[in-house]
Design a protein around this motif. Structure first.
Motif, mmCIF file in Angstrom:
data_model
loop_
_atom_site.group_PDB
_atom_site.id
_atom_site.type_symbol
_atom_site.label_atom_id
_atom_site.label_comp_id
_atom_site.label_asym_id
_atom_site.label_seq_id
_atom_site.Cartn_x
_atom_site.Cartn_y
_atom_site.Cartn_z
ATOM 1 N N PRO A 167 0.808 -1.223 0.000
ATOM 2 C CA PRO A 167 0.000 0.000 0.000
ATOM 3 C C PRO A 167 0.845 1.279 0.000
ATOM 4 C CG PRO A 167 -0.900 -1.589 1.549
ATOM 5 C CD PRO A 167 0.412 -2.145 1.086
ATOM 6 N N THR A 168 2.099 1.190 0.440
ATOM 7 C CA THR A 168 2.965 2.375 0.462
ATOM 8 C C THR A 168 3.553 2.696 -0.910
ATOM 9 O OG1 THR A 168 4.745 0.893 1.170
ATOM 10 C CG2 THR A 168 3.626 2.163 2.888
ATOM 11 N N TYR A 169 3.436 1.754 -1.878
ATOM 12 C CA TYR A 169 3.923 1.984 -3.246
ATOM 13 C C TYR A 169 2.849 2.778 -3.983
ATOM 14 C CZ TYR A 169 5.492 0.804 -8.008
ATOM 15 O OH TYR A 169 5.906 0.847 -9.310
ATOM 16 N N LEU A 170 3.169 4.014 -4.366
ATOM 17 C CA LEU A 170 2.144 4.964 -4.800
ATOM 18 C C LEU A 170 1.274 4.477 -5.958
ATOM 19 C CD1 LEU A 170 3.921 8.410 -4.320
ATOM 20 C CD2 LEU A 170 2.131 7.364 -2.927
ATOM 21 N N PRO A 171 1.826 3.877 -7.017
ATOM 22 C CA PRO A 171 0.934 3.385 -8.084
ATOM 23 C C PRO A 171 -0.081 2.359 -7.582
ATOM 24 C CG PRO A 171 3.208 3.462 -8.861
ATOM 25 C CD PRO A 171 3.254 3.715 -7.393
ATOM 26 N N GLU A 172 0.324 1.517 -6.639
ATOM 27 C CA GLU A 172 -0.611 0.534 -6.084
ATOM 28 C C GLU A 172 -1.642 1.210 -5.188
ATOM 29 O OE1 GLU A 172 -0.818 -3.240 -6.436
ATOM 30 O OE2 GLU A 172 -0.203 -2.118 -8.218
ATOM 31 N N ARG A 173 -1.199 2.164 -4.395
ATOM 32 C CA ARG A 173 -2.132 2.888 -3.522
ATOM 33 C C ARG A 173 -3.216 3.576 -4.357
ATOM 34 N NH1 ARG A 173 -1.316 5.017 1.788
ATOM 35 N NH2 ARG A 173 -3.032 6.408 2.306
ATOM 36 N N LYS A 174 -2.781 4.195 -5.462
ATOM 37 C CA LYS A 174 -3.731 4.895 -6.331
ATOM 38 C C LYS A 174 -4.715 3.900 -6.949
ATOM 39 C CE LYS A 174 -3.932 7.950 -10.345
ATOM 40 N NZ LYS A 174 -3.183 8.571 -11.463
ATOM 41 N N ARG A 175 -4.205 2.754 -7.448
ATOM 42 C CA ARG A 175 -5.077 1.744 -8.049
ATOM 43 C C ARG A 175 -6.099 1.234 -7.042
ATOM 44 N NH1 ARG A 175 -5.591 -3.394 -7.768
ATOM 45 N NH2 ARG A 175 -3.730 -3.698 -6.500
ATOM 46 N N VAL A 176 -5.639 0.940 -5.832
ATOM 47 C CA VAL A 176 -6.519 0.414 -4.779
ATOM 48 C C VAL A 176 -7.614 1.417 -4.435
ATOM 49 C CG1 VAL A 176 -6.590 -0.130 -2.303
ATOM 50 C CG2 VAL A 176 -4.871 -1.214 -3.780
ATOM 51 N N GLU A 177 -7.228 2.671 -4.239
ATOM 52 C CA GLU A 177 -8.204 3.684 -3.811
ATOM 53 C C GLU A 177 -9.208 3.992 -4.919
ATOM 54 O OE1 GLU A 177 -5.576 5.926 -0.362
ATOM 55 O OE2 GLU A 177 -5.671 6.816 -2.374
ATOM 56 N N GLU A 178 -8.769 3.929 -6.180
ATOM 57 C CA GLU A 178 -9.696 4.173 -7.295
ATOM 58 C C GLU A 178 -10.764 3.086 -7.380
ATOM 59 O OE1 GLU A 178 -7.211 4.566 -10.718
ATOM 60 O OE2 GLU A 178 -6.851 6.727 -10.380
ATOM 61 N N LEU A 179 -10.447 1.883 -6.851
ATOM 62 C CA LEU A 179 -11.415 0.784 -6.860
ATOM 63 C C LEU A 179 -12.193 0.676 -5.552
ATOM 64 C CD1 LEU A 179 -9.210 -1.872 -8.674
ATOM 65 C CD2 LEU A 179 -11.330 -0.876 -9.547
ATOM 66 N N GLY A 180 -12.040 1.687 -4.700
ATOM 67 C CA GLY A 180 -12.817 1.711 -3.462
ATOM 68 C C GLY A 180 -12.177 0.997 -2.295
ATOM 69 N N GLY A 181 -10.933 0.565 -2.458
ATOM 70 C CA GLY A 181 -10.240 -0.092 -1.356
ATOM 71 C C GLY A 181 -9.774 0.904 -0.311
#
Length: 325
Positions: A167-181
Motif C-alpha cells: 500500500p505504500t507503493y504509490l501506483p498501487e495505492r492509487k489503483r486500490v483507492e480508485e477501486l474503493g479499497g
C-alpha cells in the motif's frame, strides 16, 4: 518500470545457469514460505528443444493466513505455469513468441488464483504472494504479485526487476483507492500488507468484478548479456532489513570467495537474521555467468593533490613559522 527491458545483447551470449537456495523459519512460529528450484526445466518437463538452450524455473511463494495457499500453489505449479509445454518447445527470440510467453505467465497467476478459490482445503482467509523467474535461451522472464523481489546483478550494480506491491507503493495505492479499497495504517482494508496476492478470497470481490486486491502479476522480460552475473529472488523478510545493492554486493563477494550459490543464499539469510528481520526467510541465487567473469570492482580512487614547488623565500617563511620565530 516498463513492462520489458530489451537491450541489444551480445547475440552469442548464452547464460550458464546454476542455482542455490536457503530457507529458515526466522522468528515466526510457523514456516509459510515455499520455493521451487529447477535448473533444467526441459528435462523436468520431459521434452527436448530443437536446439540446445538453457531452460530453468524458480519461484517463491510467501504465504499468509497459514501455509496452505503457498503449499497448494507449489504442488500445482507445473500444471498451472506450464499448461502449454508445446509453446515452450517452439522457443524463438522474436517479439511475437516473447509476447505469448509473457501472456502465458499472466494467465498462470490468474489460474492459480481461481484454483485457490475452488480449493476446499484452503481457507478463503489464506493467501500467498508469488514471484517466478523463467530462464529460456538468453531471456529472463520475471512475474510478480506481492512483495517478494527479484534483483539482477549487472557488473556489480543492483537492478530491481520487480516492484514491491504494498500500500505504500504509490501506483498501487492509487489503483486500490480508485477501486474503493481502504488503506489503514499501511494495510489494505486494515489487514493485509500487500496489494496483490493469490487467494485471500475473503478480501476479493466475486469473480469478474474489479477488486482492490488482485492476483495479476507485473511481468518483466530481460534479454541477458555478458554483463548479467546473477539474480537474487527473495521474500520480503530479506528486503525488510537489506537494500538490493547490499544483497548483491554480499552475494558477489561470496561467489568470488567460494563460488557456491547455495552458500551465498545461506549467507544472505544469516545476514537478515543478524539484522533482526521479523519474518520467514527464503532466498534463491541464480548464477548466469561463470565466476571467472565476476571481476572485483575497482576501489574508489583516492584523491591525489597536485605537487607544487615552493620558492626559497616561501620555504624560509614556512620554516620560521614552524620554529616559532
Amino acid at each position: 518500470m516498463k513492462d520489458s527491458i530489451l537491450e541489444a545483447p551480445a547475440m552469442n551470449f548464452i547464460p550458464n545457469v546454476r542455482s542455490g537456495s536457503y530457507a529458515e523459519i526466522g522468528p515466526r512460529v510457523s514456516m509459510d514460505d515455499e520455493h521451487i528450484c529447477i535448473d533444467d526445466l526441459g528435462e523436468h518437463l520431459g521434452f527436448v528443444f530443437k536446439y540446445p538452450i538453457p531452460s530453468a524455473f524458480y519461484a517463491i511463494f510467501d504465504g499468509h493466513g497459514g501455509p496452505d495457499a503457498a503449499a497448494f500453489v507449489k504442488r500445482n505449479a507445473m500444471r498451472l505455469f506450464f499448461e502449454d509445454v508445446n509453446m515452450l518447445q517452439s522457443y524463438d527470440s522474436d517479439a511475437l513468441f516473447l509476447k505469448k510467453l509473457e501472456d502465458s505467465h499472466r494467465r498462470a497467476f490468474l489460474r492459480a488464483d481461481i484454483a485457490l478459490a475452488d480449493e476446499q482445503t484452503v481457507s478463503s482467509s489464506c493467501g500467498t504472494t508469488a514471484l517466478t523467474a523463467l530462464v529460456l535461451g538468453r531471456h529472463l522472464l520475471i512475474a510478480n504479485a506481492g512483495d517478494c523481489r527479484a534483483v539482477l546483478c549487472k557488473r556489480g550494480v543492483a537492478v530491481e526487476l520487480s516492484n514491491d506491491h504494498r500500500p505504500t507503493y504509490l501506483p498501487e495505492r492509487k489503483r486500490v483507492e480508485e477501486l474503493g479499497g481502504l488503506i489503514n495504517d499501511g494495510y489494505l482494508d486494515g489487514y493485509l500488507s500487500v496489494t496483490r496476492a493469490l487467494g485471500d478470497w475473503d478480501l476479493k470481490f466475486p469473480l469478474g468484478a474489479a477488486s482492490p486486491l488482485i492476483a495479476e502479476p507485473d511481468v518483466q522480460l530481460v534479454t541477458l548479456t555478458e554483463a548479467d552475473e546473477f539474480v537474487i529472488i527473495g521474500c520480503d523478510g530479506i528486503w525488510d532489513v537489506m537494500s538490493s545493492q547490499v544483497a548483491v554486493s554480499l552475494v558477489r563477494r561470496g561467489l568470488r570467495r567460494h563460488d557456491d550459490p547455495q552458500q551465498c543464499a545461506r549467507e544472505l539469510v544469516k545476514e537478515a537474521l543478524r539484522l533482526n528481520t521479523s519474518d520467514n526467510l527464503t532466498v534463491i541465487v541464480i548464477c548466469l555467468s561463470p565466476v571467472e567473469s565476476i571481476v572485483e570492482s575497482s576501489p574508489p580512487q583516492r584523491r591525489r593533490f597536485k605537487a607544487c614547488s615552493l620558492s626559497e623565500e616561501a620555504r624560509n617563511r614556512l620554516k620560521s613559522l614552524i620554529e616559532g620565530n
